[in-house]
Design a protein around this motif. Structure first.
Motif, short mmCIF file in Angstrom:
data_model
loop_
_atom_site.label_atom_id
_atom_site.label_comp_id
_atom_site.label_asym_id
_atom_site.label_seq_id
_atom_site.Cartn_x
_atom_site.Cartn_y
_atom_site.Cartn_z
N CYS A 1 16.01 90.89 -26.59
CA CYS A 1 16.31 91.24 -25.21
C CYS A 1 15.02 91.63 -24.51
O CYS A 1 14.24 92.41 -25.05
CB CYS A 1 17.28 92.43 -25.22
N SER A 2 14.82 91.07 -23.33
CA SER A 2 13.61 91.43 -22.58
C SER A 2 13.88 92.62 -21.65
O SER A 2 13.05 92.96 -20.83
CB SER A 2 13.12 90.23 -21.76
N THR A 3 15.03 93.22 -21.76
CA THR A 3 15.50 94.34 -20.92
C THR A 3 15.45 94.01 -19.43
O THR A 3 15.16 94.88 -18.62
CB THR A 3 14.76 95.68 -21.19
N CYS A 4 15.75 92.76 -19.08
CA CYS A 4 15.71 92.39 -17.66
C CYS A 4 16.85 93.05 -16.89
O CYS A 4 16.75 93.23 -15.68
CB CYS A 4 15.72 90.88 -17.47
N SER B 1 19.86 91.95 -16.19
CA SER B 1 20.78 91.09 -15.44
C SER B 1 22.21 91.23 -15.95
O SER B 1 23.18 91.19 -15.18
CB SER B 1 20.31 89.64 -15.54
N ASN C 1 24.15 94.06 -14.45
CA ASN C 1 24.53 93.80 -13.06
C ASN C 1 25.68 92.82 -12.93
O ASN C 1 26.43 92.86 -11.98
CB ASN C 1 23.34 93.20 -12.30
N HIS D 1 21.97 96.58 -21.05
CA HIS D 1 20.56 96.54 -21.46
C HIS D 1 20.08 97.91 -21.91
O HIS D 1 19.21 98.02 -22.78
CB HIS D 1 19.68 95.93 -20.37
N GLU D 2 20.68 98.95 -21.35
CA GLU D 2 20.29 100.28 -21.81
C GLU D 2 20.84 100.56 -23.21
O GLU D 2 20.18 101.20 -24.03
CB GLU D 2 20.81 101.34 -20.84
N VAL E 1 18.50 99.30 -25.82
CA VAL E 1 17.34 100.16 -26.07
C VAL E 1 17.77 101.39 -26.89
O VAL E 1 17.04 101.84 -27.78
CB VAL E 1 16.66 100.56 -24.74
N LEU E 2 18.97 101.90 -26.61
CA LEU E 2 19.45 103.04 -27.40
C LEU E 2 19.67 102.65 -28.87
O LEU E 2 19.43 103.46 -29.78
CB LEU E 2 20.75 103.59 -26.80
N TRP F 1 16.15 110.51 -20.65
CA TRP F 1 16.62 110.37 -22.03
C TRP F 1 15.86 111.30 -22.97
O TRP F 1 16.32 111.61 -24.06
CB TRP F 1 16.42 108.93 -22.53
N CYS G 1 11.70 92.29 -13.17
CA CYS G 1 13.05 92.79 -13.45
C CYS G 1 13.26 94.29 -13.20
O CYS G 1 14.24 94.69 -12.60
CB CYS G 1 13.43 92.48 -14.88
N ARG H 1 15.91 95.53 -10.65
CA ARG H 1 17.24 96.01 -11.01
C ARG H 1 17.27 97.52 -11.25
O ARG H 1 18.34 98.11 -11.28
CB ARG H 1 17.77 95.26 -12.24
N GLU I 1 22.73 89.03 -8.79
CA GLU I 1 24.05 89.22 -9.41
C GLU I 1 24.95 90.08 -8.54
O GLU I 1 26.17 90.01 -8.64
CB GLU I 1 23.93 89.94 -10.77
N GLY J 1 8.78 91.19 -20.96
CA GLY J 1 9.64 92.14 -21.66
C GLY J 1 8.96 93.11 -22.61
O GLY J 1 9.52 93.46 -23.65
N PHE K 1 8.70 92.58 -26.45
CA PHE K 1 9.50 91.37 -26.65
C PHE K 1 8.60 90.13 -26.70
O PHE K 1 8.84 89.19 -27.46
CB PHE K 1 10.51 91.23 -25.51
#
Ligand code: SF4
Lengths: 472, 251
Positions: free
Chosen positions: A355-358, A360, A363, A372-373, A376-377, B89, B136, B140, B149, B183, B186
């Motif tokens: 995952c590139s954490t974009c 999308s 959304n 996406h969060e 990471v968690l 966090w 990104c 976002r 989106e 990323g 990544f």
């Protein structure tokens, strides 16, 4: 079927070797994402619907035990037998017991990723029951002895030529006839025979309504309806998170589901099942299989809001370029990458990093899961459980140290800037940065910090000189 | 109004000209800018790979170094987003951080929201077609533009600030906000996939006929730049502050 040893980076690289096929896969799926956008745009209340959907699900999950009890009581009132399965094995056993007691030889199935999750097909086949998947895409992957590569479009990884070849071999269609209509008709004719000769039908459940005790199944092919109305026995398998409180809430989800999934306003069939047909039997199996563990986890419980629309896969730039088979868990893409590691971090850890954490996916998700969060968690868990590759972990520990020691950090940067330009290209070519076709950026002579310090010094010198001149 | 300039670690080492352009831009708008030498990495790479202890320490250091400024400004949407959206966090109960959080800005945000910039400090003429690269996290998490989106009215910070530049022609690539594949780590965890994403992205920017790919995140530009150089393409990545300071043409 699905192999737990799949590691995403290697599997993705393998898929990308056929760049033309990968590009086709990417654009076929992107096309669905665009159809979804067009549909969503037509509803001024789209974001409001997402908010409502999220809230209804969040509320339901907060009182899940009550709603499940209510659902069970109401289903029983309708004469439906309700079973509870703690895990995949128990689910399979319950289904087998029902079928064996009634001497079922053939089961037709529709719409159930849950049975894939539980490995129901091989379980029943080993016990002498023939299982026929009836969704066209599912049927195709079943004939190929593969798992679905997408939860809504299980055979999206295949081109029509490949399907034509498969049908020629398995169903005796004309060799080289790639016409989709012809192929679909052939599959239909073949399936119809199975529908007519099956002794029982099994469906998944899209929504289970606590207030009525009924379940709702959404399909585009009508196969769930055939599979439940021709044979006398209907078994519905559902994950325990499929509950919604009332019938009046259903509209929110059906409006979101088809639009998010395939970019059409509704699914062709939205079928409600409340009781067995006259003279028949209806069973509902409610499956936990790790779900209540997820529910108990503050970081990840939100993933249980998922309505399995697949939109997060369609939007995911990683999924589109690596296909469902590059993920080790049965559900691929963003939602699979949070559910998989929730189930078993050791087996599915690499998914959390695919995952590139974009963002999308978060959304696009109709129930607003922070996908996406969550990934990471999950990486936090992977790090804490010591599941990162050693080299990477060392690198991070070094970085952790340097971050706290700016002078050394600067020194490290300086060394890099001086050394990189003099290493022969043959050595850098195989680095993880360069190997796939990227050059390193040019290395500036000075860092910004050095430039800044020099600039400050120059300014100070000038000022000193000016002061001195004024004094004289 | 005292501004603390936050220059993310890789910009400091690899893109000092972007940092210098940011500094000069702020100074020419009469801001008092200080660059604290004790800063290091914001901790995003550590957080993204699950090192909570490292990420937590980095967040504390960042807070210690920057909390006394009126504003903190940086030329990288991703790093700013990490500070403003993910430090909770790790150090949610840190009072200094909670006071600092609303004062941390990405440079374009700062120009538009705090300085209310209506014209550039010195007029800039940039007679080129540029394709906007919407990174990104800026998109976002910081909402620099309306993500494709979400169903909401269209806006774009980069597009609107480029209106202050003479001669520039702005284009949007097909799939207007798809990820370029950088990323963070990544890009080295999955080099083949990351590069494939970058190649597709560059092709979409090229298809607009633009000469430059313009963005506000040096990391994405670095990634695409690496592929562009490797393939000997002519399109050039360019950080938006370089255009705003009139340095862009030299790139
Ligand atoms: S996580 Fe959201 S977008 Fe993905 S399948 Fe589930 S409901 Fe759809």
């Amino acid at each position: 079927m699905k192999d737990d040893s799949v590691k995403h980076p290697q599997a993705a690289a393998e898929f990308l070797k056929d760049r033309a096929q990968a590009k086709w896969h990417d654009s076929a799926i992107w096309w669905v994402r665009q159809k979804r956008d067009a549909q969503a745009k037509q509803l001024p209340e789209w974001e409001e619907l997402r908010r409502l959907a999220r809230e209804i699900k969040a509320h339901t999950l907060s009182q899940l035990d009550d709603y499940l009890a209510q659902f069970e009581a109401n289903a029983q009132k309708n004469g439906v037998t309700v079973h509870w399965a703690a895990d995949a094995d128990e689910h399979n056993r319950i289904v087998h017991d029902i079928l064996a007691a009634r001497q079922v030889k053939k089961l037709v199935k529709s719409k159930s990723m849950l049975t894939e999750e539980c490995g129901l097909n091989p379980y029943l086949e080993q016990r002498g029951i023939e299982v026929v998947d009836t969704d066209l895409g599912e049927r195709i992957v079943q004939l190929r002895h593969e798992a679905p590569s997408h939860i809504v479009m299980p055979a999206i990884h295949l081109k029509k030529e490949q399907i034509s070849e498969l049908f020629h071999k398995e169903l005796g269609t004309e060799a080289g006839n790639n016409d989709p209509t012809y192929l679909t008709h052939a599959a239909r004719a073949n399936l119809r025979e199975h529908f007519l000769t099956a002794d029982a039908g099994l469906t998944g459940v899209n929504f289970a309504i606590a207030e009525t005790g009924g379940v709702v199944v959404c399909t585009n092919e009508g196969n769930a309806d055939l599979g439940t109305s021709l044979p006398p026995i209907h078994i519905a398998s559902m994950g325990l998170e499929k509950i919604i409180p009332k019938l009046e809430h259903l509209g929110v989800f059906t409006r979101l589901l088809a639009r998010s999934a395939i970019g059409s306003p509704v699914t062709t069939y939205t079928s409600h099942f409340h009781q067995a047909r006259p003279g028949g039997e209806m069973h509902i199996v409610i499956v936990d299989n790790g779900r209540s563990d997820i529910l108990g986890n503050e970081d990840f419980y939100q993933s249980l809001r998922c309505i399995r629309c697949g939109a997060c896969m369609n939007t995911c730039p990683v999924y589109r370029r690596s296909s469902g088979f590059s993920y080790s868990y049965i559900i691929p893409g963003p939602i699979g990458s949070t559910l998989g590691p929730s189930r078993d971090m050791k087996k599915h850890g690499s998914m959390a990093f695919a995952c590139s954490t974009c963002g999308s996916c978060s959304n696009v998700c109709p129930v607003k899961i922070n996908l996406h969060e969550q990934l990471v968690l999950h990486r936090k868990k992977a790090f804490d459980q010591n599941l990162l590759p050693t080299g990477k972990k060392m690198g991070l520990l070094a970085m952790r140290f340097l971050t706290q020691h700016p002078a050394l950090f600067d020194l490290g940067g300086k060394v890099m800037r001086k050394v990189v330009p003099i290493i022969p290209e043959s050595l850098t070519r195989h680095s993880a940065w360069s190997r796939a076709g990227r050059d390193l950026p040019p290395m500036p002579a000075q860092s910004f910090k050095e430039q800044y310090q020099q600039r400050s010094q120059n300014k100070k010198d000038k000022q000193d000189k000016k002061d001195k001149e004024e004094q004289q | 109004m005292k501004i603390g300039l936050f220059i993310p670690c890789f910009i400091n080492e690899l893109f000092p000209h972007v940092a210098m352009a940011t500094l000069e831009l702020l100074e020419s708008l009469d801001c008092e800018v200080d660059y604290p030498l004790q800063q290091s990495c914001c901790g995003q790479p550590l957080a993204n790979n699950g090192d909570s202890k490292g990420a937590c320490d980095a967040a504390k250091r960042f807070t210690d170094v920057f909390h006394q400024y009126d504003y903190v400004v940086a030329p990288s949407g991703s790093c700013v987003s990490h500070v403003t959206h993910h430090y909770d966090w790790y150090i949610a109960d840190n009072r200094d951080y909670q006071q600092l959080k609303p004062k941390v800005y990405e440079i374009i945000e700062f120009l538009q929201d705090v300085l209310k910039l209506e014209k550039l400090p010195k007029p800039v003429y940039f007679p080129h077609k540029v394709s906007i690269h919407q990174s990104c996290h800026g998109l976002r998490e910081l909402h620099h533009a309306s993500p494709s989106e979400l169903m909401m009215p269209y806006h774009s910070r980069l597009e609107s600030i480029l209106k202050l530049v003479d001669g520039v022609e702005v284009a949007l690539p097909e799939r207007r906000d798809e990820c370029c594949g950088f990323g963070g780590t990544f890009c080295v965890d999955e080099p083949e996939l990351s590069t494939a994403m970058g190649e597709d992205r560059i092709a979409q920017h090229e298809a607009t006929g633009a000469e430059f790919i313009v963005g506000a995140d040096p990391s994405c530009l670095m990634h695409m730049g690496g592929i562009i150089r490797h393939q000997g393409k002519t399109i050039r990545p360019l950080h938006i502050v370089e255009i705003l300071t009139g340095r862009g043409a030299a790139a």
